[in-house]
Enzyme design. Sequence first.
Site, mmCIF file in Angstrom:
data_model
loop_
_atom_site.group_PDB
_atom_site.id
_atom_site.type_symbol
_atom_site.label_atom_id
_atom_site.label_comp_id
_atom_site.label_asym_id
_atom_site.label_seq_id
_atom_site.Cartn_x
_atom_site.Cartn_y
_atom_site.Cartn_z
ATOM 1 N N SER A 115 23.100 2.640 10.597
ATOM 2 C CA SER A 115 23.211 3.039 9.198
ATOM 3 C C SER A 115 23.089 4.567 9.058
ATOM 4 O O SER A 115 23.911 5.297 9.628
ATOM 5 C CB SER A 115 22.159 2.291 8.372
ATOM 6 O OG SER A 115 22.478 2.295 7.005
ATOM 7 N N ASP A 148 18.780 13.118 -4.357
ATOM 8 C CA ASP A 148 20.110 12.840 -3.841
ATOM 9 C C ASP A 148 20.753 11.682 -4.597
ATOM 10 O O ASP A 148 21.941 11.721 -4.928
ATOM 11 C CB ASP A 148 20.035 12.517 -2.345
ATOM 12 C CG ASP A 148 21.400 12.389 -1.717
ATOM 13 O OD1 ASP A 148 21.980 13.421 -1.326
ATOM 14 O OD2 ASP A 148 21.902 11.256 -1.629
ATOM 15 N N HIS A 164 23.860 -6.432 7.664
ATOM 16 C CA HIS A 164 23.721 -5.004 7.959
ATOM 17 C C HIS A 164 22.655 -4.730 9.016
ATOM 18 O O HIS A 164 22.805 -3.848 9.841
ATOM 19 C CB HIS A 164 23.386 -4.261 6.668
ATOM 20 C CG HIS A 164 23.312 -2.771 6.817
ATOM 21 N ND1 HIS A 164 24.339 -2.034 7.367
ATOM 22 C CD2 HIS A 164 22.330 -1.881 6.487
ATOM 23 C CE1 HIS A 164 24.008 -0.744 7.357
ATOM 24 N NE2 HIS A 164 22.788 -0.642 6.849
#
Length: 275
Positions: free
Chosen positions: A92, A191, A253
């Site tokens: 990731s 962010d 994932h």
Amino acid sequence: MTKRLHTLTVGTVGPRIAFLHGLFGQGRNWNQIAKALAGQDGSAAQCLLIDLPDHGRSPWTAEFSFAAYADAVAATLRAAAPGETWTLVGHSLGGKTAMVLALLHPDIVDHLVVVDIAPKDYGSLERFQGYIDEMRALPLEEIESRADAEARFEEPNPGVKAFLLQNLRSDRSHGRTQWRWQANLELFATDAALGHDSRIAGWPKSVDDLPPYEGPVLWISGGDSPYVQPEDGDTMRRYFPLARQVTIKGAGHWVHTEAPEIIVEALRRVLARER
């Protein structure tokens, strides 16, 4: 970034392999895989589990940058084994960092392994905003114990809850316990607020001016994960022309926690080529 990143070593002899975790993770998330690769006597492989900047016990940054992350990891690898090369594994966020590192510092990467991520812009950190909000909402000044923190933390998914709370640390000061987050939540929140301009979710355009990484690349994806799509193959091979893709059926994932035996076997085959 001048301070060394925090690392954990598993194994003492054999080919060198370094692991990079994902967002909100820590190097020790790879501990099960590393122990299996190192073997019972620690002589099958030398594994280095790295806390990325803004995570775990590594220093924080003022502004997110994949290039800065990659430079920090490269400096850590060079310091750990001067003049040596590494198999580099990243999942990731760590996978993007590993890809950027291979493009910027190809001389220290023997073999690149990218786990369930593609070299592309994912749009925003919207999917993580809830986690950030939950963590920031925990009243650290009121926490009396880890059990108290677990009871107050609102995340309903037990696995996600345990994963996020691994970032919670306690310090004993002036006779009382003070709790803090090791992850740089304010940086992540800043962010995330950028929306589709998120640097963490994005992909650095600066690497487009670099030559492709010509070494071998194993690209592992979860069959049930949305992070890697068929159309990502052309982009991947643009940067990594020797990329070989393997899809693990039934895995999402978190491929390395859902199918650890398959990941260990795949990495053993990679390391066997480096001997």
